[in-house]
Design a protein around this motif. Sequence first.
Motif, PDB file in Angstrom:
ATOM      1  N   ALA A 629      46.264  20.647 -60.266  1.00 51.31           N
ATOM      2  CA  ALA A 629      47.122  19.934 -61.207  1.00 51.31           C
ATOM      3  C   ALA A 629      48.335  19.359 -60.499  1.00 51.31           C
ATOM      4  O   ALA A 629      48.782  18.242 -60.807  1.00 51.31           O
ATOM      5  CB  ALA A 629      47.558  20.875 -62.329  1.00 51.31           C
ATOM      6  N   ASP A 632      47.089  16.485 -58.062  1.00 55.66           N
ATOM      7  CA  ASP A 632      46.665  15.290 -58.790  1.00 55.66           C
ATOM      8  C   ASP A 632      47.823  14.582 -59.479  1.00 55.66           C
ATOM      9  O   ASP A 632      47.623  13.547 -60.122  1.00 55.66           O
ATOM     10  CB  ASP A 632      45.606  15.689 -59.827  1.00 55.66           C
ATOM     11  CG  ASP A 632      44.497  14.653 -59.931  1.00 55.66           C
ATOM     12  OD1 ASP A 632      43.993  14.220 -58.885  1.00 55.66           O
ATOM     13  OD2 ASP A 632      44.136  14.277 -61.066  1.00 55.66           O
ATOM     14  N   ASP A 634      49.618  15.718 -62.049  1.00 52.35           N
ATOM     15  CA  ASP A 634      49.568  15.878 -63.503  1.00 52.35           C
ATOM     16  C   ASP A 634      50.735  16.671 -64.078  1.00 52.35           C
ATOM     17  O   ASP A 634      50.809  16.834 -65.306  1.00 52.35           O
ATOM     18  CB  ASP A 634      48.250  16.576 -63.905  1.00 52.35           C
ATOM     19  CG  ASP A 634      47.046  15.670 -63.714  1.00 52.35           C
ATOM     20  OD1 ASP A 634      47.216  14.446 -63.819  1.00 52.35           O
ATOM     21  OD2 ASP A 634      45.949  16.185 -63.444  1.00 52.35           O
ATOM     22  N   ILE A 635      51.601  17.190 -63.217  1.00 51.37           N
ATOM     23  CA  ILE A 635      52.729  17.986 -63.707  1.00 51.37           C
ATOM     24  C   ILE A 635      54.023  17.261 -63.355  1.00 51.37           C
ATOM     25  O   ILE A 635      54.455  17.250 -62.200  1.00 51.37           O
ATOM     26  CB  ILE A 635      52.704  19.401 -63.100  1.00 51.37           C
ATOM     27  CG1 ILE A 635      51.386  20.096 -63.477  1.00 51.37           C
ATOM     28  CG2 ILE A 635      53.903  20.218 -63.591  1.00 51.37           C
ATOM     29  CD1 ILE A 635      51.244  21.497 -62.953  1.00 51.37           C
ATOM     30  N   LYS A 648      48.688  18.435 -73.107  1.00 51.97           N
ATOM     31  CA  LYS A 648      48.014  17.453 -72.258  1.00 51.97           C
ATOM     32  C   LYS A 648      47.372  18.167 -71.068  1.00 51.97           C
ATOM     33  O   LYS A 648      47.846  18.105 -69.934  1.00 51.97           O
ATOM     34  CB  LYS A 648      49.012  16.405 -71.762  1.00 51.97           C
ATOM     35  CG  LYS A 648      48.363  15.199 -71.118  1.00 51.97           C
ATOM     36  CD  LYS A 648      49.409  14.169 -70.706  1.00 51.97           C
ATOM     37  CE  LYS A 648      48.765  12.953 -70.051  1.00 51.97           C
ATOM     38  NZ  LYS A 648      49.790  11.950 -69.619  1.00 51.97           N
ATOM     39  N   PRO A 650      45.556  19.097 -67.838  1.00 53.67           N
ATOM     40  CA  PRO A 650      45.223  18.231 -66.692  1.00 53.67           C
ATOM     41  C   PRO A 650      43.720  18.101 -66.483  1.00 53.67           C
ATOM     42  O   PRO A 650      42.939  18.974 -66.865  1.00 53.67           O
ATOM     43  CB  PRO A 650      45.870  18.972 -65.507  1.00 53.67           C
ATOM     44  CG  PRO A 650      46.873  19.889 -66.107  1.00 53.67           C
ATOM     45  CD  PRO A 650      46.334  20.273 -67.446  1.00 53.67           C
ATOM     46  N   ARG A 651      43.353  17.006 -65.847  1.00 49.49           N
ATOM     47  CA  ARG A 651      41.994  16.834 -65.355  1.00 49.49           C
ATOM     48  C   ARG A 651      42.102  16.139 -64.000  1.00 49.49           C
ATOM     49  O   ARG A 651      43.058  15.426 -63.723  1.00 49.49           O
ATOM     50  CB  ARG A 651      41.143  16.005 -66.314  1.00 49.49           C
ATOM     51  CG  ARG A 651      41.614  14.581 -66.498  1.00 49.49           C
ATOM     52  CD  ARG A 651      40.723  13.833 -67.464  1.00 49.49           C
ATOM     53  NE  ARG A 651      41.077  12.409 -67.539  1.00 49.49           N
ATOM     54  CZ  ARG A 651      40.472  11.558 -68.335  1.00 49.49           C
ATOM     55  NH1 ARG A 651      39.482  11.977 -69.123  1.00 49.49           N
ATOM     56  NH2 ARG A 651      40.834  10.283 -68.343  1.00 49.49           N
ATOM     57  N   THR A 686      41.102  22.602 -62.171  1.00 53.53           N
ATOM     58  CA  THR A 686      42.500  22.303 -62.462  1.00 53.53           C
ATOM     59  C   THR A 686      42.963  23.098 -63.679  1.00 53.53           C
ATOM     60  O   THR A 686      42.180  23.802 -64.328  1.00 53.53           O
ATOM     61  CB  THR A 686      42.719  20.800 -62.672  1.00 53.53           C
ATOM     62  OG1 THR A 686      44.120  20.519 -62.740  1.00 53.53           O
ATOM     63  CG2 THR A 686      42.030  20.322 -63.940  1.00 53.53           C
ATOM     64  N   ALA A 688      46.935  23.672 -66.223  1.00 53.09           N
ATOM     65  CA  ALA A 688      48.391  23.814 -66.266  1.00 53.09           C
ATOM     66  C   ALA A 688      48.728  25.309 -66.302  1.00 53.09           C
ATOM     67  O   ALA A 688      48.010  26.125 -65.724  1.00 53.09           O
ATOM     68  CB  ALA A 688      48.948  23.066 -67.469  1.00 53.09           C
TER      69      ALA A 688
END
Length: 810
Positions: A629, A632, A634-635, A648, A650-651, A686, A688
């Motif tokens: 995460a 990528d 995503d955070i 939300k 993550p992917r 992944t 969060a």
Amino acid sequence: MARIIILLKPQALEHIMRQLNVLIIVSLLVLFSCSENRSSITDELRPVYLTRGQTDTLLISDLFYASSYGINIKQSPHIEVQYLPQQNLVILNPQKTFTGVTYFRFEHEGRDYYIPVEVRTRQQHRFTLASPHSDDQVRVIGSFNDWNRSDALLVYNSDKKRFEGTRSLEPGRYEYRFQVNGTEIIDPANKHKIRNPFGEYNSVLTVEAPHIKYGLYYHDYAIKRDTAFVRFRITQPVNVPRTPRAVYAVYNNTLLEDKNIDIRDNILTVRLDKKAFPKRSALWAAVQFVDGGTGYKKVTFQGARLAGHTKNRFNWHDAIVYSLFVDRFADGNPANNSKVKQPGVSDKVNFMGGDLSGLLQKINEGYFDELGVNVLWLSPVIQNPKEAWKEYRPPQRLVTGYHGYWPVLPRKVDDRFGTMDDLKAVTEAAHQHGMRVILDFVSNHVHKNHPYFIEHPDWFGSLKLPDGSLNLRQWDSHRLTTWFEPFLPSFDYSNNEALEKVTDDALWWLETSGADGFRQDAVKHVPNAFWRRLTQKIKHRVNPQRDVPVFQIGETFGSYSLINSYVSNGQLNAQFNFPLYDTALPVFTRPEGDFNDLNREILKGVRYFGMDHLMGNLMDSHDKARFMAWADGDIPDGADVEALGWSKPPRVDKPESYSIARLYMLYMLTVPGIPVIYYGDEIGMTGAGDPDNRRMMRFGNRLSREEAEHKKEIGKLIRLRRTYPTLRYGDYRPVYVDKDVLAYIRSDLKEQLLVVLNKSKRAVNLDISFPEDVVINSVVPLHNARQYALVPPVLKIALPARQGQVFLLK
């Protein structure tokens, strides 16, 4: 039946009685001798690290286990020793002007023992905060004092109009803030800052390590006839070479005589009797000069061979741990599936069906054999509540005990996971596949429906503090008494009944299940007395029955000194190295991350724990947002990682994130310590924060092409560690460090490996110059190396973006 009567003359009877008396005396002597052998010290006496000019007080039972702890102090060079027998303490006071290596000598049950000692210097750093208000209350808090908000106040300097305070610090990287009248601020005079887990910033201080004047490095090992020759290289300043003042070689806790030691042309040779090697043994060697020492270097043996260079002889240094959530791994028995059917309970925090039968199937299918791991860490399998409970903190979600950390019975496997017979089957199958099993044990608290809390409320602390406020999640200010939730009462182990009962429960799980060790939960919230009593029982009752001793690794979020305060021969074997994880994560996942910070942190851990430490190195854990995460992107900065998992999740969208993850895994598998792989790391899972980081595991055709390829590559990296013992027993020596590239040598007495990491987005052409004492004649590519050329003493490498390489140096 006929009777036979023998008549003896008085002289013959007297002779027989004399012979019988002799036999009884001899038997008693043998029995006494065996008793002495059983009570003698069998622990490897590990080095003690002292600070020049400062006394240190040590509990003798933390130094070694024995049935009795009475000792006689013997003379130790450069150290004054005071023995307090009633308190079971020794006070070590190094000479004020001495730095370097020495030993602590004592006698126990008629034998002399020697503990290696290193005396070091610490740097004094002055913290300052400019202010016109002399009546302010100002403190400096940080990772060096466990963010102690009750630490000593800084002193106001009226001439310079600032607050000042000096702290004694080990080399390394520290995060800190100032506390002004209760409000926390960063250092306005320090531009170097980093985001903390709460979405704010901490100031960052780097204390550089002093130049290493004298070094001791592995050279070679050979056996000729009945003598084993262990050789080390000594490095010292070329311009003013000095003659050693002393050489110390401590083998099996005994100081070797001078006849076993020789130094010629900066090569230290230690001679050992091949016939005298026990099953396991260790040698600690060091050289002292007039103005400092080399530090101790360790060699571990299995028989007369170097540890790791023998087949089928497991040592905990060989461990590659796979951590899994039983409920989230594999469902092998749908009949025991039982979700909590309660309004408002999300599937994210409910039972998903994983069980011990599913884990057993994966063991027997060879999943872990293929991956290459050799230790399974199981989340708690103890019985948890049948219903969901509301968390105290907002948004007060209903959560079940799918994770296993809310015990309601002391000695029962949760029926949603299986039975004790199922757990035994898992440990037996793991052993047949060459793996060990460690159980997650919860000692800090129970659920309020547990019979211990119902029947013995005096075994537990109070939820309320003296001022009437709730003692909830006070992780640092009330770390030994705080409750995690209002429904999770925390033990008060000043009550001896509670301490004895829970430590007995722990032994029951070990002995009944056949497990090989524990992952100990919430260690810093449990007093040292608990861990000392548990370890004493393990070493008395369990270890004598086993070929490989029980291993205990703990969880503590805090400073190096706090983490290390629970690691000793009398407590835990290791803890997870969260300070290293906290440094490594942003180094690999952020463009501004700097390998210089990571290198300093690795060396800082070595200074605290020793080069041969067993601390757990992490990529992920069930308490942290997953690496993928972060890699990528995503955070976002300052995000609430737990809330993100609900709003939300993550992917993985960026293929390059898998490359970053493989680079991190290469680092984690090639630095000192034990690698700990969290389930799903092998496929790039992944997630969060909790509970999004605990998704259901996927296998086989449920994997994407990228995930399957990632698993294959992770397996190669794991096999690299298993193939080359120097990655498990060798020392760590950085040879090139800049912001985006880190290169280091791992070496033992048989082999040297070079690991090179490039985290940047671009390829790099690198020239690595080896130290003068390292002679390289050829290199063998072991991992991912395609373009390279050796022009001694320089190795030229073409290093692709976000990739690492490994070479065998010859």
